[in-house]
Design a protein around this motif. Structure first.
Motif, PDB file in Angstrom:
ATOM      1  N   LEU A   1       0.840  -1.189   0.000  1.00  0.00           N
ATOM      2  CA  LEU A   1       0.000   0.000   0.000  1.00  0.00           C
ATOM      3  C   LEU A   1       0.881   1.248   0.000  1.00  0.00           C
ATOM      4  CD1 LEU A   1      -2.692  -1.061   2.620  1.00  0.00           C
ATOM      5  CD2 LEU A   1      -2.908  -1.066   0.132  1.00  0.00           C
ATOM      6  N   ALA A   2       0.299   2.375  -0.377  1.00  0.00           N
ATOM      7  CA  ALA A   2       1.063   3.618  -0.454  1.00  0.00           C
ATOM      8  C   ALA A   2       1.726   3.944   0.875  1.00  0.00           C
ATOM      9  CB  ALA A   2       0.138   4.756  -0.886  1.00  0.00           C
TER      10      ALA A   2
ATOM     11  N   GLU B   1       7.355   3.581   1.489  1.00  0.00           N
ATOM     12  CA  GLU B   1       8.599   4.233   1.918  1.00  0.00           C
ATOM     13  C   GLU B   1       9.369   3.321   2.868  1.00  0.00           C
ATOM     14  OE1 GLU B   1      10.130   8.222   4.331  1.00  0.00           O
ATOM     15  OE2 GLU B   1       8.087   8.147   3.519  1.00  0.00           O
ATOM     16  N   GLU B   2       8.654   2.690   3.785  1.00  0.00           N
ATOM     17  CA  GLU B   2       9.290   1.767   4.722  1.00  0.00           C
ATOM     18  C   GLU B   2       9.909   0.587   3.980  1.00  0.00           C
ATOM     19  OE1 GLU B   2       8.156  -0.925   8.680  1.00  0.00           O
ATOM     20  OE2 GLU B   2       6.604   0.121   7.543  1.00  0.00           O
ATOM     21  N   TYR B   3       9.184   0.079   2.953  1.00  0.00           N
ATOM     22  CA  TYR B   3       9.714  -1.035   2.168  1.00  0.00           C
ATOM     23  C   TYR B   3      10.990  -0.618   1.438  1.00  0.00           C
ATOM     24  CZ  TYR B   3      10.136  -4.535  -1.537  1.00  0.00           C
ATOM     25  OH  TYR B   3      10.627  -5.500  -2.395  1.00  0.00           O
ATOM     26  N   ALA B   4      10.968   0.573   0.823  1.00  0.00           N
ATOM     27  CA  ALA B   4      12.139   1.048   0.078  1.00  0.00           C
ATOM     28  C   ALA B   4      13.350   1.179   0.998  1.00  0.00           C
ATOM     29  CB  ALA B   4      11.821   2.391  -0.583  1.00  0.00           C
ATOM     30  N   LYS B   5      13.147   1.750   2.174  1.00  0.00           N
ATOM     31  CA  LYS B   5      14.258   1.913   3.115  1.00  0.00           C
ATOM     32  C   LYS B   5      14.757   0.579   3.633  1.00  0.00           C
ATOM     33  CE  LYS B   5      12.987   6.566   4.642  1.00  0.00           C
ATOM     34  NZ  LYS B   5      12.520   7.420   5.771  1.00  0.00           N
TER      35      LYS B   5
ATOM     36  N   ILE C   1      -0.741   2.832  -6.373  1.00  0.00           N
ATOM     37  CA  ILE C   1      -0.154   4.019  -6.982  1.00  0.00           C
ATOM     38  C   ILE C   1      -0.718   5.289  -6.336  1.00  0.00           C
ATOM     39  CG2 ILE C   1       0.134   5.306  -9.137  1.00  0.00           C
ATOM     40  CD1 ILE C   1       1.642   2.601  -8.940  1.00  0.00           C
ATOM     41  N   SER C   2       0.184   6.217  -6.011  1.00  0.00           N
ATOM     42  CA  SER C   2      -0.220   7.488  -5.412  1.00  0.00           C
ATOM     43  C   SER C   2      -0.091   8.617  -6.426  1.00  0.00           C
ATOM     44  CB  SER C   2       0.657   7.808  -4.199  1.00  0.00           C
ATOM     45  OG  SER C   2       0.498   6.840  -3.193  1.00  0.00           O
ATOM     46  N   GLY C   3      -1.064   9.524  -6.428  1.00  0.00           N
ATOM     47  CA  GLY C   3      -1.007  10.680  -7.316  1.00  0.00           C
ATOM     48  C   GLY C   3      -1.567  10.398  -8.693  1.00  0.00           C
ATOM     49  N   ASP C   4      -1.664  11.455  -9.495  1.00  0.00           N
ATOM     50  CA  ASP C   4      -2.257  11.350 -10.831  1.00  0.00           C
ATOM     51  C   ASP C   4      -1.283  11.696 -11.950  1.00  0.00           C
ATOM     52  OD1 ASP C   4      -4.926  10.375 -10.643  1.00  0.00           O
ATOM     53  OD2 ASP C   4      -5.499  12.234  -9.653  1.00  0.00           O
ATOM     54  N   SER C   5       0.024  11.572 -11.686  1.00  0.00           N
ATOM     55  CA  SER C   5       0.999  11.879 -12.739  1.00  0.00           C
ATOM     56  C   SER C   5       0.908  10.892 -13.898  1.00  0.00           C
ATOM     57  CB  SER C   5       2.422  11.868 -12.170  1.00  0.00           C
ATOM     58  OG  SER C   5       2.778  10.571 -11.730  1.00  0.00           O
TER      59      SER C   5
ATOM     60  N   VAL D   1      11.781   1.062  -7.497  1.00  0.00           N
ATOM     61  CA  VAL D   1      12.037   1.114  -6.057  1.00  0.00           C
ATOM     62  C   VAL D   1      13.386   1.780  -5.854  1.00  0.00           C
ATOM     63  CG1 VAL D   1      12.316  -0.214  -3.938  1.00  0.00           C
ATOM     64  CG2 VAL D   1      10.695  -0.989  -5.695  1.00  0.00           C
ATOM     65  N   LEU D   2      13.361   2.990  -5.287  1.00  0.00           N
ATOM     66  CA  LEU D   2      14.583   3.725  -4.987  1.00  0.00           C
ATOM     67  C   LEU D   2      14.898   3.554  -3.506  1.00  0.00           C
ATOM     68  CD1 LEU D   2      13.716   6.921  -7.055  1.00  0.00           C
ATOM     69  CD2 LEU D   2      14.843   4.818  -7.818  1.00  0.00           C
ATOM     70  N   CYS D   3      15.989   4.162  -3.045  1.00  0.00           N
ATOM     71  CA  CYS D   3      16.401   3.935  -1.660  1.00  0.00           C
ATOM     72  C   CYS D   3      15.469   4.585  -0.652  1.00  0.00           C
ATOM     73  CB  CYS D   3      17.828   4.425  -1.450  1.00  0.00           C
ATOM     74  SG  CYS D   3      18.046   6.202  -1.710  1.00  0.00           S
ATOM     75  N   ASP D   4      14.664   5.567  -1.095  1.00  0.00           N
ATOM     76  CA  ASP D   4      13.810   6.282  -0.147  1.00  0.00           C
ATOM     77  C   ASP D   4      12.353   6.376  -0.571  1.00  0.00           C
ATOM     78  OD1 ASP D   4      14.274   7.920  -2.292  1.00  0.00           O
ATOM     79  OD2 ASP D   4      14.622   9.741  -1.114  1.00  0.00           O
ATOM     80  N   ARG D   5      12.011   5.829  -1.735  1.00  0.00           N
ATOM     81  CA  ARG D   5      10.633   5.929  -2.209  1.00  0.00           C
ATOM     82  C   ARG D   5      10.387   4.942  -3.347  1.00  0.00           C
ATOM     83  NH1 ARG D   5      13.532   9.716  -4.894  1.00  0.00           N
ATOM     84  NH2 ARG D   5      13.024  10.183  -7.081  1.00  0.00           N
ATOM     85  N   ILE D   6       9.130   4.842  -3.718  1.00  0.00           N
ATOM     86  CA  ILE D   6       8.733   4.011  -4.852  1.00  0.00           C
ATOM     87  C   ILE D   6       7.928   4.884  -5.796  1.00  0.00           C
ATOM     88  CG2 ILE D   6       7.359   2.018  -5.587  1.00  0.00           C
ATOM     89  CD1 ILE D   6       7.992   0.703  -2.928  1.00  0.00           C
TER      90      ILE D   6
END
Length: 235
Positions: free
Chosen positions: A99-100, A104-108, A139-143, A183-188
């Motif tokens: 989930l959104a 962040e916790e998963y990425a870290k 997915i978060s946001g509408d980009s 998946v980056l080090c601080d976010r997805i």
């Protein structure tokens, strides 16, 4: 679905009561409780809500209750996901969902020895089963929501099959114009790859929306911890 009958009995209600709660006839409920019943999604959602569970959990309980076998094939594990063979060569996969709020916790956690313990799962029907691991993301946001058929609106759930940076560099043509979860080090984040620079070892990422605030950007592949090609979505 035979599990509906089991849940109804545990709750101590009869078919007439359940039919009234769902808004269907007694005969319809009797049909719904049969094995392999074709239940419209709106009715299925009402039934799940009545038993205070999600539609996915209702489906999972049905699968676990019967250990469904199509063509005498038993459920199997695929890179940590539970798979149930279906008719016509398809597979129902029960896969971990991020989930959104947990991404962040998963990425870290990718940089630590301890991975967050979450048991949230969701299900997808697949026509092809790739020899790799799968993960589902909210997915978060509408980009990535441009109003077209390719859109991925806010709160959509996408299923991704994992690939490696080496695969991207080795066969860049397979990833061009593909929607990826990175998946980056601080976010997805979820983006479309429009260019792969094999010399500089980076990718160009873009959004489906073309508003000025949604600019293309380059991302070094060595900054990507995991990447998943999106193969399915749930709106």
């Amino acid at each position: 679905m035979q599990i509906i009958k089991e849940l109804r009995k545990k709750k101590g209600v009869n078919q007439t009561h359940l039919a009234k709660a769902v808004g269907v006839s007694l005969r319809t409920i009797q049909t719904y409780e049969k094995k392999g019943a074709n239940i419209p999604s709106k009715r299925l959602a009402k039934i799940a809500s009545y038993f205070e569970i999600s539609v996915i959990e209702l489906q999972i309980r049905e699968l676990n209750e019967e250990e469904l076998t199509y063509g005498n094939q038993k459920p199997f594990d695929h890179f940590g996901s539970r798979c149930y063979p279906l008719d016509f060569g398809k597979t129902f996969m029960l896969v971990r969902l991020l989930l959104a709020e947990t991404q962040e916790e998963y990425a870290k956690s990718m940089n630590s020895s301890e991975e967050p313990e979450d048991t949230m799962k969701t299900g997808f029907v697949l026509e092809t089963l790739y020899d790799s691991s799968y993960l589902a993301f909210e997915i978060s946001g509408d980009s990535m929501n441009d109003g077209t058929i390719q859109s991925i609106p806010n709160k959509s759930i996408v299923l991704g099959v994992e690939h490696t940076a080496k695969e991207v560099l080795r066969n860049p043509e397979l990833f061009l114009d593909q929607t990826m979860v990175l998946v980056l080090c601080d976010r997805i984040t979820c983006k479309k790859i429009t260019e792969v620079d094999t010399n500089k070892k980076n990718i160009t990422c873009t959004n489906f929306r073309t508003s000025p605030e949604f600019n293309d950007f380059k991302l070094p592949l060595d900054e990507i911890v995991q990447l998943f090609k999106v193969v399915k979505k749930q709106l």
